[in-house]
Write a protein that holds these residues in place. Structure first.
Motif, mmCIF file in Angstrom:
data_model
loop_
_atom_site.group_PDB
_atom_site.id
_atom_site.type_symbol
_atom_site.label_atom_id
_atom_site.label_comp_id
_atom_site.label_asym_id
_atom_site.label_seq_id
_atom_site.Cartn_x
_atom_site.Cartn_y
_atom_site.Cartn_z
ATOM 1 N N LEU A 44 0.929 -1.210 -0.215
ATOM 2 C CA LEU A 44 -0.205 -0.229 0.032
ATOM 3 C C LEU A 44 1.008 1.312 0.158
ATOM 4 N N LEU A 45 2.014 1.304 0.855
ATOM 5 C CA LEU A 45 2.961 2.322 0.817
ATOM 6 C C LEU A 45 3.492 2.682 -0.624
ATOM 7 N N LEU A 46 3.877 1.347 -1.206
ATOM 8 C CA LEU A 46 4.204 1.433 -2.759
ATOM 9 C C LEU A 46 3.233 2.254 -3.684
ATOM 10 N N LEU A 47 2.010 1.819 -3.416
ATOM 11 C CA LEU A 47 0.979 2.376 -4.336
ATOM 12 C C LEU A 47 0.937 3.846 -3.970
ATOM 13 N N VAL A 48 1.017 4.244 -2.785
ATOM 14 C CA VAL A 48 1.001 5.879 -2.470
ATOM 15 C C VAL A 48 2.071 6.391 -2.972
ATOM 16 N N MET A 49 3.225 6.007 -2.849
ATOM 17 C CA MET A 49 4.370 6.535 -3.555
ATOM 18 C C MET A 49 4.230 6.672 -5.172
ATOM 19 N N VAL A 50 4.035 5.668 -5.812
ATOM 20 C CA VAL A 50 3.714 5.752 -7.137
ATOM 21 C C VAL A 50 2.487 6.638 -7.914
ATOM 22 N N VAL A 51 1.662 6.690 -6.982
ATOM 23 C CA VAL A 51 0.390 7.592 -7.046
ATOM 24 C C VAL A 51 0.959 8.819 -7.417
ATOM 25 N N PHE A 52 1.645 9.236 -6.441
ATOM 26 C CA PHE A 52 2.216 10.691 -5.974
ATOM 27 C C PHE A 52 3.084 11.102 -7.266
ATOM 28 N N VAL A 53 3.955 10.319 -7.869
ATOM 29 C CA VAL A 53 5.198 10.387 -8.682
ATOM 30 C C VAL A 53 4.352 10.639 -10.012
ATOM 31 N N VAL A 68 12.296 3.813 -5.217
ATOM 32 C CA VAL A 68 11.128 3.916 -5.614
ATOM 33 C C VAL A 68 11.018 5.263 -6.432
ATOM 34 N N ILE A 69 10.748 6.309 -5.711
ATOM 35 C CA ILE A 69 10.533 7.547 -6.436
ATOM 36 C C ILE A 69 11.596 7.840 -7.427
ATOM 37 N N GLY A 70 12.789 7.494 -7.205
ATOM 38 C CA GLY A 70 13.759 7.869 -8.243
ATOM 39 C C GLY A 70 13.705 7.190 -9.598
ATOM 40 N N GLY A 71 13.653 5.812 -9.263
ATOM 41 C CA GLY A 71 13.344 4.865 -10.313
ATOM 42 C C GLY A 71 12.098 5.243 -11.115
ATOM 43 N N VAL A 72 10.972 5.262 -10.355
ATOM 44 C CA VAL A 72 9.737 5.329 -11.288
ATOM 45 C C VAL A 72 9.770 7.091 -12.049
ATOM 46 N N THR A 73 10.349 8.055 -11.559
ATOM 47 C CA THR A 73 10.525 9.111 -12.061
ATOM 48 C C THR A 73 11.486 9.095 -13.351
ATOM 49 N N GLY A 104 2.185 6.771 -16.780
ATOM 50 C CA GLY A 104 1.801 6.536 -15.482
ATOM 51 C C GLY A 104 0.547 5.704 -14.882
ATOM 52 N N ALA A 105 -0.711 6.203 -15.738
ATOM 53 C CA ALA A 105 -2.032 5.433 -15.494
ATOM 54 C C ALA A 105 -1.832 4.233 -15.870
ATOM 55 N N ILE A 106 -1.251 3.625 -17.036
ATOM 56 C CA ILE A 106 -1.459 2.274 -17.337
ATOM 57 C C ILE A 106 -0.413 1.638 -16.326
ATOM 58 N N THR A 134 5.686 -1.660 -19.072
ATOM 59 C CA THR A 134 7.309 -2.125 -18.623
ATOM 60 C C THR A 134 7.077 -1.678 -17.322
ATOM 61 N N LEU A 135 6.750 -0.548 -16.794
ATOM 62 C CA LEU A 135 6.918 0.028 -15.570
ATOM 63 C C LEU A 135 5.799 -0.793 -14.692
ATOM 64 N N GLY A 136 4.689 -1.007 -15.262
ATOM 65 C CA GLY A 136 3.851 -1.849 -14.338
ATOM 66 C C GLY A 136 4.257 -3.394 -14.302
ATOM 67 N N ALA A 137 5.074 -3.862 -15.128
ATOM 68 C CA ALA A 137 5.586 -5.259 -14.834
ATOM 69 C C ALA A 137 6.588 -5.178 -13.749
ATOM 70 N N VAL A 138 7.504 -3.970 -13.882
ATOM 71 C CA VAL A 138 8.531 -3.834 -12.880
ATOM 72 C C VAL A 138 7.826 -3.938 -11.405
ATOM 73 N N LEU A 139 6.766 -3.128 -11.384
ATOM 74 C CA LEU A 139 5.996 -2.719 -10.099
ATOM 75 C C LEU A 139 5.557 -4.114 -9.700
ATOM 76 N N LEU A 140 4.803 -4.840 -10.444
ATOM 77 C CA LEU A 140 4.318 -6.253 -10.169
ATOM 78 C C LEU A 140 5.318 -7.149 -9.786
ATOM 79 N N LYS A 141 6.533 -7.086 -10.522
ATOM 80 C CA LYS A 141 7.786 -8.023 -9.933
ATOM 81 C C LYS A 141 8.256 -7.577 -8.578
ATOM 82 N N MET A 142 8.085 -6.349 -8.231
ATOM 83 C CA MET A 142 8.637 -5.900 -7.051
ATOM 84 C C MET A 142 7.710 -6.355 -5.914
#
Length: 780
Positions: free
Chosen positions: A199-208, A370-375, A430-432, A726-734
């Motif tokens: 859930l914390l990961l979700l919050v971080m990715v949502v903000f970025v 997380v923030i740096g990688g997603v950004t 980001g939305a995908i 690609t980002l979605g697959a990476v986040l799911l892998k995490m």
């Protein structure tokens, strides 16, 4: 170079921005509006933590449960309060019944005096609803006279529906979970709940993901009027300024527009902040006072936006040769390099790779990584898009006149076209990614309710047996109800309950008429007075051991919290057997089945139970009619509609926040893109007028403008889909979740991005037609 020289050149550029005549002012205003929209959303985002904190504090301050087995004794400073929350047309209504024990009873926040019996104080939004025509059924459910309103300090949102109603004789119904006696309001000290890493990961990715498009649009807005600015810079070179000074003056112009954008952004934010009090987005509302940005975050925005304007302008002019006789921009530019553009997403992936398969059980995710990688992955979209557009349009050709005009324009200014849609691409990517992450982890936070929606669609729970007397007839007569099944429950054991610790028979006793009992068991025959021992349930061994004819068992009755009475009862010699089947809740019951006359009167009066209802879905407001009947029987009944699945509240609230933020970002995208489009058309006013003067049809020019938008948008959306997946697959892998592409979400997000661009293009057509006039060639 001295700071003094920098300051002088930047201030000179800022003066040029505001003293350039009508064209200069129009350019500055367009820049300021674009920057201002982004600043307003950034300020809104910086205010979100404050708003959430205030909502949480106010929710905690009005908490009215002690969570204690030993409530305070009755005194002149205590209050009896009951939770009677309800729902109306899908909206939650917070309801409380109150009975002060004395004059010094604690008052909840926002309430100046307790209402008397039959009276209530309500939130402003609830008062408006009750006074409106759509509140007719709710007025029947809340038959109290409104004597006041709850002040802002007692509400968590401007549109919250809440009330406090006065009631007599609440004390006998104290049970510690719905009715309690308290001496003060406020949440008690509880152990800190462990945060969920996913859930914390979700919050971080949502903000970025929500903030990146804003940053991209601000960076694009400070480059409005680029071609006209370059002509002015050439004039500056003609009167003696060197190339570095010229670039600093250009940065000063952008600085002036960004400073005005800060002012407009503040105005937009204040206007939006005030309007926020009258709107509700995905069931969330706030008061304007909630939206106070953190001072240091607001200061960061005030410093970062002008600094970004200067840096972006200097970087944009790095590859432009400004000479006294013109700007070397129309010549074929050097081919864009790909290696450093690919480096950004590669570094982003490298930052996220150490957290692969970390899941929920290996601690929190590293926030900076997380923030740096997603950004970096999302910034990679803006870096790759100009190269993709340039590479593709360089190979385009042929086609009709409109197509050739569009392709040639894109070949000359592919960077401008890419900047125009880069914000859309980042938002879609980001939305995908977020949709894939939400779809992948939702099984962790969603469970099957087990309810059999074919047998019942609503349930009404009551804590007192008296409330269920005649309930079958009352609910059967309710509009929209097809069938009502009443089942009560009682605790029973083989020893005394006087100490409240009796050995309970697993499953207890289920009480109902024969028709109701057949909903939970198969039996050969049934009539009032029969008692059945259930077989085929989870606790058959317990039932066989304790339930034998002639044995004395003990019912437990409660006269209040920690006050238990024991009612002895002998198992009758006529005990029958019944086979347990799934009840409407999807459970197989154990213990005893009893018809009403077989239950001792003292037990029947204190039993709680449920009414299972089959609803005629074709009847409008059928659920509201049921809730009204339940409230008329007993205000403390709980009526709720069954659902097939149940979701975690935290997961749902994060997704709700995403939808609310996505709406704001889409509005910003549309507004900023429209401003960008109008600025582009304004710069090409003379070119369009010249083509019309030479006989080019307006339809041809309109189509060429449409193609100029459609080609980079299509390329941007394809790139966004690739990066987003690609980002979605990476986040799911995490998160340790099987990787899968949520194609409906990918197509939906891509379609939304294309829809925003289409809407902006249609809105820009009227100004385009006005610009395509021969008199546009007139100059001063």
């Amino acid at each position: 170079m001295s700071v003094r020289q920098w300051t002088r050149d930047l201030s000179m550029g800022a003066r040029f921005a505001f003293t350039g005549g009508r064209e200069g002012w129009l350019r500055v205003v367009l820049t300021a509006v674009g920057v201002g929209l982004g600043v307003a959303l950034l300020l809104l985002t910086t205010a979100v933590p404050s708003a959430l904190s205030v909502r949480h504090e106010r929710s905690e301050a009005r908490e009215d449960y002690t969570y204690s087995q030993h409530p305070p004794a009755k005194a002149d400073n205590t209050l009896v309060i009951a939770d009677i929350d309800t729902t109306y047309h899908g909206k939650e209504i917070r309801g409380r019944l109150v009975e002060p024990d004395g004059p010094r009873a604690p008052l909840p926040a926002g309430v100046s005096a307790y209402p008397g019996p039959g009276e209530m104080v309500v939130s402003p939004a609830l008062k408006n609803l009750l006074d409106s025509g759509s509140g007719r059924l709710l007025r029947e459910r809340l038959p109290y006279r409104v004597v006041g309103t709850i002040a802002e300090s007692g509400l968590i949102g401007s549109r919250e529906l809440a009330y406090y109603a006065g009631m007599e004789n609440l004390a006998p119904r104290i049970n510690g979970w719905q009715v309690a006696r308290i001496a003060e309001f406020g949440s008690p000290q509880r152990t800190q709940e462990r945060s969920d890493p996913v859930l914390l990961l979700l919050v971080m990715v949502v903000f970025v993901a929500l903030l990146m498009p804003v940053a991209v649009f601000i960076a694009a807005a400070v480059r409005f009027g680029g071609e006209q600015r370059d002509r002015r810079l050439a004039a500056l070179r003609l009167v003696g300024s060197d190339s570095r000074m010229t670039r600093r003056i250009a940065a000063g112009e952008a600085l002036g527009g960004s400073l005005l954008g800060l002012v407009l952004g503040t105005v937009f934010f204040l206007a939006g902040r005030q309007a926020a009090g009258s709107v509700e987005v995905v069931s969330i509302s706030v008061f304007p006072s909630y939206l106070n940005p953190s001072p240091w975050l607001a200061a960061l925005v005030a410093v970062a936006v002008p600094a970004a304007a200067v840096l972006v302008t200097l970087l944009a002019l790095r590859g432009v040769v400004i000479e006294p006789l013109g700007v070397v921009r129309t010549a074929k530019p050097a081919r864009r390099r790909l290696w450093w553009r690919l480096l950004l997403p590669v570094v982003g992936l490298a930052m996220l790779y150490p957290m692969f398969d970390q899941g929920r059980s290996n601690g929190d995710f590293n926030q900076p990584l997380v923030i740096g990688g997603v950004t970096l992955l999302l910034v990679g979209v803006t870096a790759l898009l100009p190269w993709v557009v340039e590479t593709v349009v360089a190979r385009l050709g042929g086609g009709g006149v409109a197509w050739q005009l569009a392709v040639r324009r894109l070949q000359l200014s592919s960077g401008t076209a890419a900047r125009l849609v880069s914000g859309i691409a980042v938002a879609v990517a980001g939305a995908i990614a977020l949709q894939m992450l939400f779809a992948g982890v939702q099984d962790y936070y969603t469970k099957n309710s087990g309810r059999n929606l074919f047998r019942a669609q609503m349930e009404v729970s009551a804590t007192q047996g008296a409330a269920l007397n005649g309930a079958t007839d009352k609910f059967s007569a309710t509009k929209g109800v097809l069938k009502a099944t009443v089942l009560s429950e009682a605790s029973i054991g083989d020893a005394s309950w006087t100490d409240g610790e009796g050995p309970d028979l697993a499953g207890g006793a289920t009480v109902g008429d024969c028709a109701a009992l057949r909903e939970v068991a198969r039996m050969s025959s049934c009539r009032d007075g029969d008692v059945f021992a259930l077989r085929g349930g989870q606790f058959d061994a317990d039932t066989a051991k304790m339930v034998r004819p002639g044995r004395e068992l003990h019912f437990q009755t409660s006269t209040g919290m920690d006050h238990y009475e024991d009612v002895p009862w002998t198992v009758p010699a006529t005990l029958k057997s019944a086979r347990s089947i799934e009840d409407p809740r999807g459970e197989r019951r154990s213990g005893l089945l009893m018809t009403p006359s077989a239950v001792p009167a003292r037990v029947a009066a204190s039993m709680g139970g449920s009414v299972y209802l089959s609803i005629d879905r074709s009847v409008p407001d059928a659920h509201e009619y049921v809730r009204n009947t339940a409230a008329a029987i007993d205000p403390m009944t709980s009526a709720y509609a069954w659902v097939a699945t149940e979701e975690s509240k935290k997961f749902t609230s994060i997704r709700t926040g995403l939808f609310g933020g996505a709406i704001c970002v889409l509005l910003l995208i549309g507004a900023s893109l429209l401003v960008s489009q109008l600025e582009q058309l304004r710069e090409r006013k003379k070119l369009l007028s010249a083509l019309v003067a030479f006989g080019t049809r307006r339809r041809t020019l309109s189509l060429s403008v449409l193609w100029q938008t459609a080609v980079p948008v299509a390329l941007g959306l394809v790139l966004a889909a690739a990066v987003g997946m690609t980002l979605g697959a990476v986040l799911l892998k995490m998160t340790g979740t099987p990787v899968g592409v949520d194609w409906p979400s990918v197509l939906a997000m891509t379609g939304m991005g294309a829809g925003v661009v289409l809407a902006v293009t249609l809105l820009s057509l009227p100004p385009l037609l006005r610009l395509m006039r021969p008199d546009g060639l007139r100059t001063e």
